[in-house]
Motif scaffolding. Structure first.
Motif, mmCIF file in Angstrom:
data_model
loop_
_atom_site.group_PDB
_atom_site.id
_atom_site.type_symbol
_atom_site.label_atom_id
_atom_site.label_comp_id
_atom_site.label_asym_id
_atom_site.label_seq_id
_atom_site.Cartn_x
_atom_site.Cartn_y
_atom_site.Cartn_z
ATOM 1 N N ASN A 33 16.383 -18.399 5.809
ATOM 2 C CA ASN A 33 16.783 -19.969 6.046
ATOM 3 C C ASN A 33 14.620 -20.717 5.969
ATOM 4 O O ASN A 33 14.309 -19.535 5.062
ATOM 5 C CB ASN A 33 16.553 -20.542 7.339
ATOM 6 N N PHE A 34 14.171 -21.886 5.828
ATOM 7 C CA PHE A 34 13.122 -22.151 5.653
ATOM 8 C C PHE A 34 12.076 -21.636 5.818
ATOM 9 O O PHE A 34 11.410 -20.603 5.252
ATOM 10 C CB PHE A 34 13.011 -23.290 5.994
ATOM 11 N N SER A 35 11.909 -20.557 7.094
ATOM 12 C CA SER A 35 10.945 -19.987 7.750
ATOM 13 C C SER A 35 11.044 -18.553 6.785
ATOM 14 O O SER A 35 9.690 -18.253 6.667
ATOM 15 C CB SER A 35 11.511 -19.087 9.490
ATOM 16 N N LEU A 36 11.495 -18.051 6.937
ATOM 17 C CA LEU A 36 12.323 -16.516 5.724
ATOM 18 C C LEU A 36 11.686 -16.315 4.792
ATOM 19 O O LEU A 36 11.018 -15.766 4.196
ATOM 20 C CB LEU A 36 13.226 -16.239 6.219
ATOM 21 N N PHE A 37 12.079 -17.306 4.422
ATOM 22 C CA PHE A 37 11.463 -17.948 2.425
ATOM 23 C C PHE A 37 10.112 -17.824 2.220
ATOM 24 O O PHE A 37 8.913 -17.015 1.274
ATOM 25 C CB PHE A 37 11.935 -18.859 2.477
ATOM 26 N N VAL A 38 9.473 -18.970 3.645
ATOM 27 C CA VAL A 38 7.471 -18.630 3.632
ATOM 28 C C VAL A 38 7.532 -17.702 4.088
ATOM 29 O O VAL A 38 6.381 -17.147 3.499
ATOM 30 C CB VAL A 38 7.891 -19.685 4.471
ATOM 31 N N VAL A 39 7.995 -16.873 4.779
ATOM 32 C CA VAL A 39 7.440 -15.728 5.346
ATOM 33 C C VAL A 39 7.453 -14.455 4.356
ATOM 34 O O VAL A 39 5.683 -14.068 4.089
ATOM 35 C CB VAL A 39 7.885 -14.750 6.762
ATOM 36 N N GLU A 40 8.039 -14.042 3.347
ATOM 37 C CA GLU A 40 8.021 -13.617 2.366
ATOM 38 C C GLU A 40 7.324 -13.930 1.585
ATOM 39 O O GLU A 40 6.657 -13.463 1.017
ATOM 40 C CB GLU A 40 9.572 -13.459 1.517
ATOM 41 N N VAL B 129 4.531 -15.579 2.210
ATOM 42 C CA VAL B 129 2.986 -15.489 2.136
ATOM 43 C C VAL B 129 3.064 -13.883 2.105
ATOM 44 O O VAL B 129 1.539 -13.310 2.059
ATOM 45 C CB VAL B 129 3.172 -15.932 3.806
ATOM 46 N N LYS B 130 4.013 -13.081 2.094
ATOM 47 C CA LYS B 130 3.579 -11.454 2.334
ATOM 48 C C LYS B 130 2.830 -11.114 1.540
ATOM 49 O O LYS B 130 2.086 -10.264 0.848
ATOM 50 C CB LYS B 130 4.834 -10.875 3.160
ATOM 51 N N ASN B 131 3.856 -12.024 -0.157
ATOM 52 C CA ASN B 131 3.714 -11.291 -0.866
ATOM 53 C C ASN B 131 2.445 -11.511 -1.625
ATOM 54 O O ASN B 131 1.526 -11.397 -2.414
ATOM 55 C CB ASN B 131 4.349 -12.254 -2.315
ATOM 56 N N ASP C 153 -0.150 -9.284 -0.099
ATOM 57 C CA ASP C 153 0.010 -8.078 -1.381
ATOM 58 C C ASP C 153 -0.550 -7.903 -2.139
ATOM 59 O O ASP C 153 -2.145 -7.412 -2.743
ATOM 60 C CB ASP C 153 1.902 -7.659 -1.480
ATOM 61 N N ASP C 154 -0.743 -9.152 -3.376
ATOM 62 C CA ASP C 154 -1.581 -10.332 -3.683
ATOM 63 C C ASP C 154 -3.111 -9.527 -4.162
ATOM 64 O O ASP C 154 -3.670 -9.439 -4.500
ATOM 65 C CB ASP C 154 -0.895 -11.447 -4.739
ATOM 66 N N LEU C 155 -3.071 -10.491 -2.415
ATOM 67 C CA LEU C 155 -4.723 -10.453 -2.502
ATOM 68 C C LEU C 155 -5.077 -8.969 -2.311
ATOM 69 O O LEU C 155 -6.356 -8.955 -2.531
ATOM 70 C CB LEU C 155 -5.580 -11.060 -1.279
ATOM 71 N N ASP C 156 -4.610 -8.084 -1.519
ATOM 72 C CA ASP C 156 -4.967 -6.819 -1.398
ATOM 73 C C ASP C 156 -5.165 -6.308 -3.025
ATOM 74 O O ASP C 156 -5.910 -5.620 -2.880
ATOM 75 C CB ASP C 156 -4.171 -5.668 -0.643
ATOM 76 N N GLU C 157 -4.254 -6.117 -3.461
ATOM 77 C CA GLU C 157 -4.299 -5.913 -5.075
ATOM 78 C C GLU C 157 -6.039 -6.267 -5.918
ATOM 79 O O GLU C 157 -6.263 -5.396 -6.609
ATOM 80 C CB GLU C 157 -3.030 -6.240 -6.090
ATOM 81 N N GLN C 158 -6.107 -7.274 -5.977
ATOM 82 C CA GLN C 158 -7.281 -8.311 -6.692
ATOM 83 C C GLN C 158 -8.661 -7.237 -5.656
ATOM 84 O O GLN C 158 -9.476 -7.174 -6.589
ATOM 85 C CB GLN C 158 -7.071 -9.922 -6.035
ATOM 86 N N GLN C 159 -8.147 -7.127 -4.289
ATOM 87 C CA GLN C 159 -9.573 -6.525 -3.893
ATOM 88 C C GLN C 159 -9.486 -5.351 -4.282
ATOM 89 O O GLN C 159 -11.055 -5.021 -4.329
ATOM 90 C CB GLN C 159 -9.503 -6.712 -2.608
ATOM 91 N N LYS C 160 -8.465 -4.261 -4.552
ATOM 92 C CA LYS C 160 -8.893 -3.116 -5.070
ATOM 93 C C LYS C 160 -9.008 -3.268 -6.720
ATOM 94 O O LYS C 160 -9.820 -1.680 -6.894
ATOM 95 C CB LYS C 160 -7.481 -2.803 -4.956
ATOM 96 N N LYS D 195 11.722 -11.847 -3.776
ATOM 97 C CA LYS D 195 13.190 -11.779 -3.547
ATOM 98 C C LYS D 195 13.149 -12.508 -2.219
ATOM 99 O O LYS D 195 12.709 -12.130 -0.676
ATOM 100 C CB LYS D 195 13.752 -10.472 -3.126
ATOM 101 N N ILE D 196 14.162 -12.956 -2.275
ATOM 102 C CA ILE D 196 14.404 -13.836 -1.044
ATOM 103 C C ILE D 196 14.809 -13.529 0.619
ATOM 104 O O ILE D 196 16.029 -12.648 -0.085
ATOM 105 C CB ILE D 196 15.972 -15.398 -1.408
ATOM 106 N N PRO D 197 14.527 -12.986 1.406
ATOM 107 C CA PRO D 197 15.050 -12.231 2.398
ATOM 108 C C PRO D 197 15.726 -12.499 3.147
ATOM 109 O O PRO D 197 16.980 -13.487 3.941
ATOM 110 C CB PRO D 197 13.731 -12.399 3.405
ATOM 111 N N ALA D 198 16.547 -11.416 3.840
ATOM 112 C CA ALA D 198 17.436 -11.459 5.475
ATOM 113 C C ALA D 198 17.222 -11.600 6.329
ATOM 114 O O ALA D 198 15.938 -11.824 6.797
ATOM 115 C CB ALA D 198 18.393 -10.358 4.568
ATOM 116 N N PRO D 199 17.977 -12.816 7.100
ATOM 117 C CA PRO D 199 17.513 -13.306 8.593
ATOM 118 C C PRO D 199 16.614 -10.865 8.973
ATOM 119 O O PRO D 199 17.688 -10.965 9.005
ATOM 120 C CB PRO D 199 18.532 -13.643 9.172
#
Length: 60
Positions: A38-45, A47-49, A52-59, A6-10
């Motif tokens: 904005n670009f930064s917010l999109f990239v942060v979201e 990276v978070k995703n 989260d995917d890496l966490d799931e893979q490790q489990k 989801k595209i994040p809010a500022p």
């Protein structure tokens, strides 16, 4: 199950310099066009995703 992106809010952020390929920048800018994101917010979201995917893979 894969979490929907989801595209994040500022939010308040800290500046960090990162280099991106031009094609990636163009795709992000197209994706956020017409939103309050904005670009930064999109990239942060994104990276978070990815983290989260890496966490799931490790489990597994």
């Amino acid at each position: 199950m894969r979490k929907e992106f989801k595209i994040p809010a500022p939010k308040t952020l800290t500046n960090k310099s990162v280099r991106f390929p031009n094609a990636v920048i163009e795709r992000v800018e197209e994706a956020i066009k017409g939103t309050k994101c904005n670009f930064s917010l999109f990239v942060v979201e994104a990276v978070k995703n990815a983290l989260d995917d890496l966490d799931e893979q490790q489990k597994e």
